[in-house]
Scaffold this active site. Structure first.
Site, PDB file in Angstrom:
ATOM      1  N   CYS A 103       0.834  -1.204   0.000  1.00 28.55           N
ATOM      2  CA  CYS A 103       0.000   0.000   0.000  1.00 28.55           C
ATOM      3  C   CYS A 103       0.872   1.259   0.000  1.00 28.55           C
ATOM      4  CB  CYS A 103      -0.974  -0.059   1.185  1.00 28.55           C
ATOM      5  SG  CYS A 103      -2.382   1.046   0.960  1.00 28.55           S
ATOM      6  N   HIS A 218      -3.544  -5.650   0.859  1.00 29.83           N
ATOM      7  CA  HIS A 218      -2.903  -5.889   2.150  1.00 29.83           C
ATOM      8  C   HIS A 218      -2.885  -7.361   2.519  1.00 29.83           C
ATOM      9  CE1 HIS A 218      -2.512  -1.743   3.729  1.00 29.83           C
ATOM     10  NE2 HIS A 218      -3.543  -1.481   2.958  1.00 29.83           N
ATOM     11  N   GLU A 220      -1.148  -8.729   4.747  1.00 28.51           N
ATOM     12  CA  GLU A 220      -0.993  -8.855   6.211  1.00 28.51           C
ATOM     13  C   GLU A 220      -2.345  -8.743   6.924  1.00 28.51           C
ATOM     14  OE1 GLU A 220      -0.745  -6.160   4.623  1.00 28.51           O
ATOM     15  OE2 GLU A 220      -0.967  -4.383   5.885  1.00 28.51           O
TER      16      GLU A 220
END
Lengths: 246, 84
Positions: A103, A218, A220
């Protein structure tokens, strides 16, 4: 991995592991999500690297996390790029070691010149916060070993400036070199899940060598089952496994 | 050393879509302003700098713009320079 520097294994002799370094800027907000994945889930040694710190010598994998570094003043990532930690990250990348930008991290890596192109305002001007299907374009990278080529994974996105832009020549070079790693998927009716108007539906790219990757989605945030999906965990698990075996 | 005042205009390259400019253009049309087109939104930066002469000041400004104020991948810039 061809072209990827072998990691100094001696320092990991007691229990082979890969050390994550997560760069923390004023305004980063995904740094602790990433820390949880690296340290909490994968049980890897992890160090939070303050942006004023330039020593990355103990780090195997540098992650430039999401957020709004320095308030994203001027342009996203424009100011973060000049921090001491980023100068060392560029050196880390030039030494063929792994660097991942997620990002805002992707935006910073393009500003730093580690990846080509730029991320600009979403075509529809909306901040998109959603889960989107991505197609894994290649699985021969340290980042994608645990996926199969053409696999569709669902990963969260949250950005207002995620439209990948590059001129036609640059796009052709990216495609010719197979540097597109993730693309927003096309549905059965041919409609694209592209949430921001990115050129060629690009969601993530790597450098020519493959050791630097940037992506707007994302992974994560899709690594712990408590967040609803673990489609992103395979990226980090595959990364550690591949590097340990290298 | 002479003090200069610079006015710097950073604009999106013509090839880069400017959705904010398009939105403003649509807004102007909704207000009933006919005949307006090609709205593009950019950035304006003012700064003061000290340099030996005008050429040196221009050279310095080029550096500043190339390194930080504009991203050449997506933006162009031009500036006006005057002795302060």
């Amino acid at each position: 991995m061809q072209g990827i520097a072998s990691i100094d294994r001696q320092k990991h002799q007691q229990g082979i592991s890969m050390k994550f370094g997560i760069i923390v800027f004023p305004g980063s907000n995904c740094d602790r999500d990433m820390q949880w994945v690296a340290q909490g889930i994968l049980k890897q040694p992890t160090r939070m690297v303050w942006h004023e710190d330039s020593d990355l010598s103990d780090i195997d994998i540098v992650v430039v996390p999401g957020g709004f570094s320095y308030g994203d003043y001027l342009r996203c990532g424009a100011i973060a790029r000049f921090s001491p930690a980023m100068k060392s990250t560029v050196e880390h990348a030039k030494a063929s070691k792994p660097v991942l930008g997620i990002c805002n991290g992707f935006q910073i890596l393009t500003e730093a010149g580690l990846l080509p192109g730029a991320l600009v305002r979403n075509a529809n001007l909306h901040f998109v916060c959603d889960r989107v299907p991505l197609t894994v374009e290649r699985n021969d990278l340290i980042w994608t070993k645990n996926y199969s080529q053409g696999q569709t994974i669902t990963i969260p996105v949250a950005h207002g400036e995620g439209r990948y832009h590059a001129d036609d020549d640059q796009l052709k070079r990216l495609e010719d070199n197979n540097q597109v790693v993730f693309r927003y998927s096309k549905g059965e009716n041919g409609d694209s899940a592209n949430p921001n108007g990115s050129c060629n539906d690009i969601a993530g790219i790597c450098n020519e060598q493959g050791n630097v990757m940037g992506m707007m989605p994302h992974p994560e945030r899709a690594s712990d089952a408590v967040t609803g999906s673990t489609d992103g965990l395979a990226l980090f698990e595959g990364l550690v496994k591949t590097l340990v075996a290298a | 050393m002479t003090q200069y005042q610079a006015k710097i205009y950073v604009t999106l390259r013509p090839s880069v879509l400017d959705p904010a400019g398009t939105a403003v253009e649509t807004g102007l049309q909704h207000l009933g302003h006919d005949g307006i087109e090609g709205v593009r939104i950019g950035k304006y930066v003012e700064l003061k700098l000290a340099a030996e002469n005008e050429d040196a000041a221009k050279q310095k400004l080029d550096q500043v713009c190339d390194q930080l104020l504009a991203n050449p991948v997506i933006e162009n810039y031009r500036f006006e320079l005057a002795a302060a």
